[in-house]
Write a protein that holds these residues in place. Sequence first.
Motif, PDB file in Angstrom:
ATOM      1  N   GLY A 127      20.440 167.702  22.363  1.00  0.00           N
ATOM      2  CA  GLY A 127      19.046 168.049  22.614  1.00  0.00           C
ATOM      3  C   GLY A 127      18.945 169.457  23.151  1.00  0.00           C
ATOM      4  O   GLY A 127      19.824 169.907  23.897  1.00  0.00           O
ATOM      5  N   ASP A 128      17.897 170.160  22.791  1.00  0.00           N
ATOM      6  CA  ASP A 128      17.814 171.560  23.174  1.00  0.00           C
ATOM      7  C   ASP A 128      16.554 171.915  23.965  1.00  0.00           C
ATOM      8  O   ASP A 128      16.285 173.085  24.204  1.00  0.00           O
ATOM      9  CB  ASP A 128      17.884 172.443  21.924  1.00  0.00           C
ATOM     10  N   LEU A 129      15.793 170.913  24.411  1.00  0.00           N
ATOM     11  CA  LEU A 129      14.587 171.211  25.179  1.00  0.00           C
ATOM     12  C   LEU A 129      14.826 171.078  26.679  1.00  0.00           C
ATOM     13  O   LEU A 129      14.467 171.931  27.456  1.00  0.00           O
ATOM     14  CB  LEU A 129      13.441 170.295  24.743  1.00  0.00           C
ATOM     15  N   GLU A 130      15.422 169.979  27.085  1.00  0.00           N
ATOM     16  CA  GLU A 130      15.765 169.777  28.488  1.00  0.00           C
ATOM     17  C   GLU A 130      16.743 168.616  28.579  1.00  0.00           C
ATOM     18  O   GLU A 130      16.756 167.743  27.717  1.00  0.00           O
ATOM     19  CB  GLU A 130      14.530 169.476  29.338  1.00  0.00           C
ATOM     20  N   GLU A 131      17.558 168.619  29.638  1.00  0.00           N
ATOM     21  CA  GLU A 131      18.498 167.526  29.831  1.00  0.00           C
ATOM     22  C   GLU A 131      18.758 167.350  31.316  1.00  0.00           C
ATOM     23  O   GLU A 131      18.648 168.296  32.099  1.00  0.00           O
ATOM     24  CB  GLU A 131      19.811 167.800  29.104  1.00  0.00           C
ATOM     25  N   SER A 132      19.095 166.124  31.697  1.00  0.00           N
ATOM     26  CA  SER A 132      19.371 165.853  33.098  1.00  0.00           C
ATOM     27  C   SER A 132      20.111 164.536  33.243  1.00  0.00           C
ATOM     28  O   SER A 132      19.775 163.556  32.576  1.00  0.00           O
ATOM     29  CB  SER A 132      18.070 165.786  33.899  1.00  0.00           C
ATOM     30  N   LEU A 133      21.117 164.510  34.096  1.00  0.00           N
ATOM     31  CA  LEU A 133      21.709 163.257  34.551  1.00  0.00           C
ATOM     32  C   LEU A 133      20.975 162.858  35.820  1.00  0.00           C
ATOM     33  O   LEU A 133      20.786 163.674  36.723  1.00  0.00           O
ATOM     34  CB  LEU A 133      23.201 163.426  34.819  1.00  0.00           C
ATOM     35  N   GLN A 134      20.564 161.586  35.905  1.00  0.00           N
ATOM     36  CA  GLN A 134      19.710 161.138  36.996  1.00  0.00           C
ATOM     37  C   GLN A 134      20.416 160.284  38.039  1.00  0.00           C
ATOM     38  O   GLN A 134      20.010 160.255  39.185  1.00  0.00           O
ATOM     39  CB  GLN A 134      18.531 160.346  36.421  1.00  0.00           C
ATOM     40  N   ASP A 135      21.465 159.565  37.638  1.00  0.00           N
ATOM     41  CA  ASP A 135      22.108 158.645  38.577  1.00  0.00           C
ATOM     42  C   ASP A 135      23.540 158.411  38.133  1.00  0.00           C
ATOM     43  O   ASP A 135      23.909 158.659  36.978  1.00  0.00           O
ATOM     44  CB  ASP A 135      21.333 157.330  38.622  1.00  0.00           C
ATOM     45  N   VAL A 136      24.362 157.901  39.062  1.00  0.00           N
ATOM     46  CA  VAL A 136      25.768 157.621  38.775  1.00  0.00           C
ATOM     47  C   VAL A 136      26.202 156.489  39.692  1.00  0.00           C
ATOM     48  O   VAL A 136      25.710 156.356  40.813  1.00  0.00           O
ATOM     49  CB  VAL A 136      26.635 158.891  38.977  1.00  0.00           C
ATOM     50  N   ASN A 137      27.126 155.641  39.203  1.00  0.00           N
ATOM     51  CA  ASN A 137      27.610 154.536  40.034  1.00  0.00           C
ATOM     52  C   ASN A 137      29.035 154.813  40.524  1.00  0.00           C
ATOM     53  O   ASN A 137      29.648 155.810  40.145  1.00  0.00           O
ATOM     54  CB  ASN A 137      27.481 153.205  39.291  1.00  0.00           C
ATOM     55  N   PRO A 138      29.595 153.944  41.378  1.00  0.00           N
ATOM     56  CA  PRO A 138      30.911 154.220  41.954  1.00  0.00           C
ATOM     57  C   PRO A 138      32.058 154.298  40.956  1.00  0.00           C
ATOM     58  O   PRO A 138      33.136 154.803  41.297  1.00  0.00           O
ATOM     59  CB  PRO A 138      31.108 153.051  42.937  1.00  0.00           C
ATOM     60  N   SER A 139      31.869 153.786  39.734  1.00  0.00           N
ATOM     61  CA  SER A 139      32.925 153.900  38.728  1.00  0.00           C
ATOM     62  C   SER A 139      32.812 155.193  37.932  1.00  0.00           C
ATOM     63  O   SER A 139      33.625 155.450  37.049  1.00  0.00           O
ATOM     64  CB  SER A 139      32.877 152.701  37.777  1.00  0.00           C
ATOM     65  N   GLU A 172      27.705 179.843  36.974  1.00  0.00           N
ATOM     66  CA  GLU A 172      26.287 179.850  36.644  1.00  0.00           C
ATOM     67  C   GLU A 172      25.471 180.080  37.915  1.00  0.00           C
ATOM     68  O   GLU A 172      25.826 179.589  38.983  1.00  0.00           O
ATOM     69  CB  GLU A 172      25.914 178.538  35.959  1.00  0.00           C
ATOM     70  N   PRO A 173      24.392 180.835  37.820  1.00  0.00           N
ATOM     71  CA  PRO A 173      23.719 181.321  39.029  1.00  0.00           C
ATOM     72  C   PRO A 173      22.931 180.290  39.810  1.00  0.00           C
ATOM     73  O   PRO A 173      22.687 180.474  40.997  1.00  0.00           O
ATOM     74  CB  PRO A 173      22.768 182.394  38.471  1.00  0.00           C
ATOM     75  N   MET A 174      22.543 179.175  39.194  1.00  0.00           N
ATOM     76  CA  MET A 174      21.634 178.252  39.856  1.00  0.00           C
ATOM     77  C   MET A 174      21.986 176.822  39.494  1.00  0.00           C
ATOM     78  O   MET A 174      22.364 176.528  38.363  1.00  0.00           O
ATOM     79  CB  MET A 174      20.202 178.574  39.427  1.00  0.00           C
ATOM     80  N   ALA A 175      21.861 175.901  40.476  1.00  0.00           N
ATOM     81  CA  ALA A 175      22.186 174.493  40.242  1.00  0.00           C
ATOM     82  C   ALA A 175      21.434 173.631  41.238  1.00  0.00           C
ATOM     83  O   ALA A 175      21.060 174.079  42.333  1.00  0.00           O
ATOM     84  CB  ALA A 175      23.685 174.261  40.371  1.00  0.00           C
ATOM     85  N   LEU A 176      21.222 172.371  40.858  1.00  0.00           N
ATOM     86  CA  LEU A 176      20.585 171.417  41.764  1.00  0.00           C
ATOM     87  C   LEU A 176      21.180 170.026  41.560  1.00  0.00           C
ATOM     88  O   LEU A 176      21.823 169.751  40.550  1.00  0.00           O
ATOM     89  CB  LEU A 176      19.068 171.401  41.575  1.00  0.00           C
ATOM     90  N   VAL A 177      20.962 169.152  42.535  1.00  0.00           N
ATOM     91  CA  VAL A 177      21.459 167.780  42.515  1.00  0.00           C
ATOM     92  C   VAL A 177      20.292 166.843  42.241  1.00  0.00           C
ATOM     93  O   VAL A 177      19.214 166.987  42.811  1.00  0.00           O
ATOM     94  CB  VAL A 177      22.113 167.412  43.855  1.00  0.00           C
ATOM     95  N   TYR A 193      21.604 175.988  35.642  1.00  0.00           N
ATOM     96  CA  TYR A 193      20.743 176.839  34.821  1.00  0.00           C
ATOM     97  C   TYR A 193      21.569 178.047  34.378  1.00  0.00           C
ATOM     98  O   TYR A 193      21.706 179.015  35.123  1.00  0.00           O
ATOM     99  CB  TYR A 193      19.522 177.284  35.615  1.00  0.00           C
ATOM    100  N   PRO A 194      22.157 177.989  33.186  1.00  0.00           N
ATOM    101  CA  PRO A 194      23.019 179.077  32.715  1.00  0.00           C
ATOM    102  C   PRO A 194      22.287 180.415  32.635  1.00  0.00           C
ATOM    103  O   PRO A 194      21.051 180.466  32.501  1.00  0.00           O
ATOM    104  CB  PRO A 194      23.449 178.595  31.321  1.00  0.00           C
ATOM    105  N   LYS A 195      23.050 181.486  32.694  1.00  0.00           N
ATOM    106  CA  LYS A 195      22.469 182.822  32.598  1.00  0.00           C
ATOM    107  C   LYS A 195      21.725 183.015  31.284  1.00  0.00           C
ATOM    108  O   LYS A 195      20.756 183.766  31.212  1.00  0.00           O
ATOM    109  CB  LYS A 195      23.575 183.874  32.731  1.00  0.00           C
ATOM    110  N   SER A 196      22.190 182.329  30.246  1.00  0.00           N
ATOM    111  CA  SER A 196      21.578 182.475  28.928  1.00  0.00           C
ATOM    112  C   SER A 196      20.261 181.719  28.810  1.00  0.00           C
ATOM    113  O   SER A 196      19.550 181.834  27.817  1.00  0.00           O
ATOM    114  CB  SER A 196      22.539 181.980  27.847  1.00  0.00           C
ATOM    115  N   GLY A 197      19.946 180.914  29.824  1.00  0.00           N
ATOM    116  CA  GLY A 197      18.721 180.126  29.811  1.00  0.00           C
ATOM    117  C   GLY A 197      18.981 178.665  29.502  1.00  0.00           C
ATOM    118  O   GLY A 197      20.078 178.268  29.110  1.00  0.00           O
ATOM    119  N   GLY A 198      17.974 177.844  29.673  1.00  0.00           N
ATOM    120  CA  GLY A 198      18.088 176.421  29.389  1.00  0.00           C
ATOM    121  C   GLY A 198      18.661 175.637  30.551  1.00  0.00           C
ATOM    122  O   GLY A 198      18.641 176.076  31.704  1.00  0.00           O
TER     123      GLY A 198
END
Length: 393
Positions: free
Chosen positions: A141-153, A98-103, A118-123
């Motif tokens: 969900g089809d509008l927007e999605e995001s993982l915000q945090d993660v723990n050591p497990s 996929e062409p674009m990504a962020l953390v 951000y897939p080539k197909s959009g979204g």
Amino acid sequence: MTDLLRTLDDEPDTPSTVDIRRAIAAARRKRALRRGVLGASAAALTVLASAAGFVITKPSAVVPPAVIATSVPAPSAPASAPRLASCVLSRLPVPGKEPMALVSGGDPTGEWIVGRTYPKSGGYQAVIWHDGTVTAVMLPGDLEESLQDVNPSGTAVGWSYDASGPVPYAYRDGKVTRLAATGSALAVNEAGRIAGDDGKGHPVVWESVGSPPVRLGVPAGTADAQARDIDLDGTVVGSLGLEIPYVWMPDGTHRELPMPEIDGKPAAIAQAFDIRNGWVTGMASTKSLKGSRGTAPVIAVRWNLRTGVTEVVDGLQYPADAVNAYGWQIGTDRKGYAVVLTGDDVVRLPDLASHRQDGTATIASTVSDDGSIIAGQSDDAGGTIQAVTWRCR
């Protein structure tokens, strides 16, 4: 200022339109995505430098709060911090080229990182990285999605939007679980406790992935409050009405954080964003954003819950993007470079390609407790956002 922030919010509607962190992130993302922000931009907000100081504020009357159970040690003064000399940049892998990504977040060890592509197909596509591999996380969900945090497990939390609004989710070992109620899951600590909101202006904590949300106590008459982050002992930070920095302690008490002083006077507003080992970072301004139509000066602020000291951070153009157990902050300096502020030293993080002074080319988003792993985003030679890590020593 309110009108300005509305124009910069490229995400689905939320209860507030004056969220500084959200507005700055939206502005920086818009610029990086080449969407052409016109006119004034929150990414160009003036950052004031002034002498550090703090004012002790008497806590407001409160309603009976929820008690956050704890099973981990309380924050304590860390041992002597290591010294960082330099950091080496590398790109994170992405699924399907996929062409674009962020953390968007990471755990205190630096081994787990979350974000989206951000897939080539959009979204949007939520992803999680671990040990050099990347996994797509299928959030409904089809509008927007995001993982915000993660723990050591490896338990990650986030949200997606559907027709009804924001929905909180957790992910672990290949399984996506919808958390009880609506709203957004924004942070998770080592014990698996999750902080966020119910989508209706109430801060909440989920004791575990399978638990119902518990509202955090707020002063009587509070119409809107936000919980942003949770420490290893269960301490939660956020704000009331996006104007008063606030902390909820593990014993069930809660109070305002001291307002920093700007040019010898208490700030008009402030917000708390991140906490780690008793260190809290956020922002302050000399005037309220509600009803303001001018450019509001915004400064970076750090609180130390152990000592009660509140200070203005001179070395950052925007509020810090994260803080670690030593109180080190990552953010963007006034020349637009991503940096680590370690107290005595400032370590500049290299760009993937060309540098831009507006601070949109490279953004650090998360830092490990020992400072050896930092993750974020940097534009490639074609101006496309790429997810990256810096290995520091």
